[in-house]
Design a protein around this motif. Structure first.
Motif, PDB file in Angstrom:
ATOM      1  N   GLY A  43      11.286  12.882  -2.534  1.00 37.87           N
ATOM      2  CA  GLY A  43      11.168  11.572  -3.174  1.00 37.87           C
ATOM      3  C   GLY A  43      11.111  10.386  -2.239  1.00 37.87           C
ATOM      4  N   SER A  44      10.822  10.613  -0.960  1.00 34.81           N
ATOM      5  CA  SER A  44      10.779   9.501   0.006  1.00 34.81           C
ATOM      6  C   SER A  44      12.135   8.828   0.194  1.00 34.81           C
ATOM      7  N   SER A  45      13.220   9.574  -0.063  1.00 34.33           N
ATOM      8  CA  SER A  45      14.549   8.997   0.191  1.00 34.33           C
ATOM      9  C   SER A  45      14.731   8.682   1.676  1.00 34.33           C
ATOM     10  N   ILE A  46      14.030   9.439   2.545  1.00 23.62           N
ATOM     11  CA  ILE A  46      14.104   9.154   3.991  1.00 23.62           C
ATOM     12  C   ILE A  46      13.624   7.721   4.281  1.00 23.62           C
ATOM     13  N   GLY A  47      12.735   7.210   3.417  1.00 20.17           N
ATOM     14  CA  GLY A  47      12.196   5.843   3.582  1.00 20.17           C
ATOM     15  C   GLY A  47      13.256   4.773   3.404  1.00 20.17           C
TER      16      GLY A  47
ATOM     17  N   MET B  21      15.320  25.721   7.497  1.00 25.51           N
ATOM     18  CA  MET B  21      14.159  24.841   7.279  1.00 25.51           C
ATOM     19  C   MET B  21      14.543  23.586   6.508  1.00 25.51           C
ATOM     20  N   LEU B  22      13.687  22.567   6.659  1.00 24.90           N
ATOM     21  CA  LEU B  22      13.885  21.308   5.939  1.00 24.90           C
ATOM     22  C   LEU B  22      12.553  20.929   5.300  1.00 24.90           C
ATOM     23  N   MET B  23      12.591  20.623   4.000  1.00 22.98           N
ATOM     24  CA  MET B  23      11.374  20.134   3.309  1.00 22.98           C
ATOM     25  C   MET B  23      11.663  18.679   2.963  1.00 22.98           C
ATOM     26  N   ILE B  24      10.822  17.802   3.445  1.00 17.35           N
ATOM     27  CA  ILE B  24      11.155  16.383   3.360  1.00 17.35           C
ATOM     28  C   ILE B  24       9.935  15.572   2.883  1.00 17.35           C
ATOM     29  N   GLY B  25      10.178  14.644   1.956  1.00 24.25           N
ATOM     30  CA  GLY B  25       9.078  13.867   1.344  1.00 24.25           C
ATOM     31  C   GLY B  25       8.908  12.511   2.007  1.00 24.25           C
ATOM     32  N   PHE B  26       7.668  12.194   2.419  1.00 19.75           N
ATOM     33  CA  PHE B  26       7.376  10.895   3.047  1.00 19.75           C
ATOM     34  C   PHE B  26       6.283  10.173   2.257  1.00 19.75           C
ATOM     35  N   ASP B  27       6.478   8.897   2.029  1.00 17.36           N
ATOM     36  CA  ASP B  27       5.405   8.078   1.487  1.00 17.36           C
ATOM     37  C   ASP B  27       4.537   7.625   2.667  1.00 17.36           C
ATOM     38  N   LEU B  28       3.219   7.836   2.541  1.00 19.03           N
ATOM     39  CA  LEU B  28       2.313   7.555   3.660  1.00 19.03           C
ATOM     40  C   LEU B  28       1.785   6.120   3.598  1.00 19.03           C
ATOM     41  N   ARG B  29       1.351   5.601   4.746  1.00 17.20           N
ATOM     42  CA  ARG B  29       0.728   4.263   4.793  1.00 17.20           C
ATOM     43  C   ARG B  29      -0.576   4.307   3.992  1.00 17.20           C
ATOM     44  N   LYS B  30      -0.861   3.229   3.318  1.00 20.23           N
ATOM     45  CA  LYS B  30      -2.079   3.150   2.496  1.00 20.23           C
ATOM     46  C   LYS B  30      -2.409   1.703   2.297  1.00 20.23           C
ATOM     47  N   ASN B  31      -3.307   1.369   1.351  1.00 17.39           N
ATOM     48  CA  ASN B  31      -3.649  -0.017   1.080  1.00 17.39           C
ATOM     49  C   ASN B  31      -2.370  -0.830   0.861  1.00 17.39           C
ATOM     50  N   PRO B  32      -2.158  -1.882   1.668  1.00 22.37           N
ATOM     51  CA  PRO B  32      -0.903  -2.644   1.568  1.00 22.37           C
ATOM     52  C   PRO B  32      -0.615  -3.169   0.166  1.00 22.37           C
ATOM     53  N   LYS B  33      -1.681  -3.507  -0.573  1.00 27.03           N
ATOM     54  CA  LYS B  33      -1.456  -4.074  -1.909  1.00 27.03           C
ATOM     55  C   LYS B  33      -0.908  -3.004  -2.868  1.00 27.03           C
ATOM     56  N   THR B  34      -1.417  -1.771  -2.709  1.00 27.67           N
ATOM     57  CA  THR B  34      -0.923  -0.660  -3.539  1.00 27.67           C
ATOM     58  C   THR B  34       0.577  -0.480  -3.314  1.00 27.67           C
ATOM     59  N   ILE B  35       0.975  -0.564  -2.039  1.00 31.72           N
ATOM     60  CA  ILE B  35       2.403  -0.388  -1.713  1.00 31.72           C
ATOM     61  C   ILE B  35       3.226  -1.532  -2.289  1.00 31.72           C
ATOM     62  N   LEU B  36       2.771  -2.751  -2.046  1.00 35.78           N
ATOM     63  CA  LEU B  36       3.560  -3.909  -2.509  1.00 35.78           C
ATOM     64  C   LEU B  36       3.689  -3.907  -4.035  1.00 35.78           C
ATOM     65  N   ASP B  37       2.600  -3.564  -4.729  1.00 36.29           N
ATOM     66  CA  ASP B  37       2.644  -3.531  -6.206  1.00 36.29           C
ATOM     67  C   ASP B  37       3.692  -2.528  -6.720  1.00 36.29           C
ATOM     68  N   ALA B  38       3.877  -1.432  -5.962  1.00 35.97           N
ATOM     69  CA  ALA B  38       4.833  -0.402  -6.400  1.00 35.97           C
ATOM     70  C   ALA B  38       6.263  -0.943  -6.429  1.00 35.97           C
ATOM     71  N   TYR B  39       6.507  -1.990  -5.637  1.00 31.66           N
ATOM     72  CA  TYR B  39       7.858  -2.572  -5.579  1.00 31.66           C
ATOM     73  C   TYR B  39       7.903  -3.936  -6.267  1.00 31.66           C
ATOM     74  N   ASN B  40       6.859  -4.215  -7.054  1.00 29.02           N
ATOM     75  CA  ASN B  40       6.782  -5.507  -7.740  1.00 29.02           C
ATOM     76  C   ASN B  40       6.068  -5.305  -9.076  1.00 29.02           C
ATOM     77  N   ASP B  41       6.531  -4.308  -9.860  1.00 25.98           N
ATOM     78  CA  ASP B  41       5.836  -3.974 -11.106  1.00 25.98           C
ATOM     79  C   ASP B  41       5.824  -5.158 -12.065  1.00 25.98           C
ATOM     80  N   LYS B  42       4.735  -5.210 -12.843  1.00 23.12           N
ATOM     81  CA  LYS B  42       4.519  -6.365 -13.738  1.00 23.12           C
ATOM     82  C   LYS B  42       5.590  -6.461 -14.816  1.00 23.12           C
ATOM     83  N   ALA B  43       6.126  -5.311 -15.236  1.00 26.69           N
ATOM     84  CA  ALA B  43       7.140  -5.339 -16.310  1.00 26.69           C
ATOM     85  C   ALA B  43       8.498  -5.848 -15.798  1.00 26.69           C
ATOM     86  N   GLY B  44       8.638  -5.983 -14.485  1.00 20.61           N
ATOM     87  CA  GLY B  44       9.884  -6.551 -13.923  1.00 20.61           C
ATOM     88  C   GLY B  44      11.036  -5.552 -13.829  1.00 20.61           C
ATOM     89  N   ILE B  45      10.705  -4.257 -13.835  1.00 22.15           N
ATOM     90  CA  ILE B  45      11.793  -3.264 -13.791  1.00 22.15           C
ATOM     91  C   ILE B  45      12.420  -3.220 -12.387  1.00 22.15           C
TER      92      ILE B  45
END
Ligand code: AVI
Length: 327
Positions: free
Chosen positions: A169-173, A196-220
């Protein structure tokens, strides 16, 4: 000031409250002010995070589910090439919805018989112990309630079998890159060669896509951040006026750091546990980092913390990766 004897006689819940109070007051006396994001997750915060995971803008959960559902057999094969039979330990298991398909396949193929979910929430552990053996007959669930490293050590003492640890779940982030190296190195110290360790990472991508994920329109996500101030009001006898703080997420495409702040809308004083904390107009409180990674940075983290990268699994958009490392 409490005496050592008074501290000794307090219950676990009271001790947790004292640590919460200490962390909050220390963090708000720092320059810049900060609150630790691990305190987001009270009952209200847990419910808001569930809603975030279903938000249109919050792609992370969907991407990881895409990997875990779509490539279950490949993941299980990759793990079993290195570890035919093992104990599965999950850090921050939550409701185990992410690991469910993997658990099912691991159980079916005889790779595991016991699952050790570790979570800081006693409630979550109790629910998992009840519900999972019903959904996956034959699976033994040994829930461990507490801090990750202590519980990982406890899991090792129970069976001493080879281990596969999941940290999804990108908790490492939610660690800075320097903290992530320290965390993974500590994890490595708790494991044996071949584990072994299985670890989830969120990858770099379009900056706007990332910012929107932390600024949802519904205000959650906004409510999720402000809930920590409300939690301080509820549990530490605080008097934050949450309408006077604004949610302000940022993303820096140069460093991959996505950070959330609450900005004081005016000069104000807040009482917390009988102490006064003063805020300037426009003064930020640093709430959370959600670090985004490149593949090179992930490999660098593996080698700096003593792991060998085994395999990357990507979602169809290549926005997220679950990575398999070995000690
Ligand atoms: C739990 N963690 C991986 C989430 C993240 O994406 O950093 C927490 C979160 N914060 C705001 N939205 C989600």
């Amino acid at each position: 000031m409490r005496t050592a004897l008074a501290y000794h006689n307090t219950t676990i819940v009271e001790k947790q409250l004292l640590v919460f109070e200490k962390d909050v007051l220390e963090g708000l006396r720092e320059v810049p002010k900060r609150l630790h994001s691990k305190y987001f997750y009270d009952a209200t915060g847990d419910a808001l995070f569930q809603q975030i995971m279903h938000c249109q803008e919050y792609y992370l959960t969907r991407c990881e589910m895409d990997i875990l559902r779509g490539q279950t057999e490949q993941i299980v094969r990759a793990i079993r090439r290195q570890a035919p039979v093992f104990d599965l330990v999950e850090l921050g298991a939550g409701d185990a919805s992410k690991s469910f398909y993997l658990l099912k396949e691991l159980l079916r193929t005889g790779a595991i018989d016991t699952y050790f979910p570790i979570d800081i929430s006693r409630n979550i552990i109790a629910q998992l112990q009840q519900s999972l053996p019903v959904k996956l007959p034959g699976l033994q669930v040994t829930g461990l309630n507490g801090e990750y490293m202590d519980m990982l050590q406890a899991a090792g003492q129970i069976t001493g079998r080879q281990k596969v640890v999941m940290f999804m779940g990108s908790s490492i982030g939610n660690f800075t890159p320097a903290e992530a190296v320290q965390f993974c190195a500590k994890l490595r110290q708790q494991l044996q060669p071949g584990d072994m360790l299985m670890i989830g990472f969120d990858l770099r991508k379009n900056p706007k896509t990332i910012l929107d994920a932390y600024n949802d329109k519904a205000g959650i996500t906004r409510a999720f951040n402000l809930n920590l101030l409300e939690r301080i009001n509820r549990e530490l006898d605080g008097n934050f006026d949450v309408s006077q703080f604004e949610h302000y997420p940022t993303y820096d495409p140069l460093t991959g750091a996505c950070k959330s702040f609450l900005i004081s809308q005016k000069e104000q004083a807040v009482e917390i546990a009988g102490q006064t904390v003063r805020f300037g107009a426009n003064e930020p409180i640093f709430m959370e980092i959600s670090q985004k990674y490149t593949v090179e940075e992930i490999n660098e983290l593996a080698s700096r913390s003593g792991f060998r990268p085994v395999e990357f699994f990507y979602d169809s958009k290549r926005w997220f990766t679950d990575v398999l490392w070995q000690c």
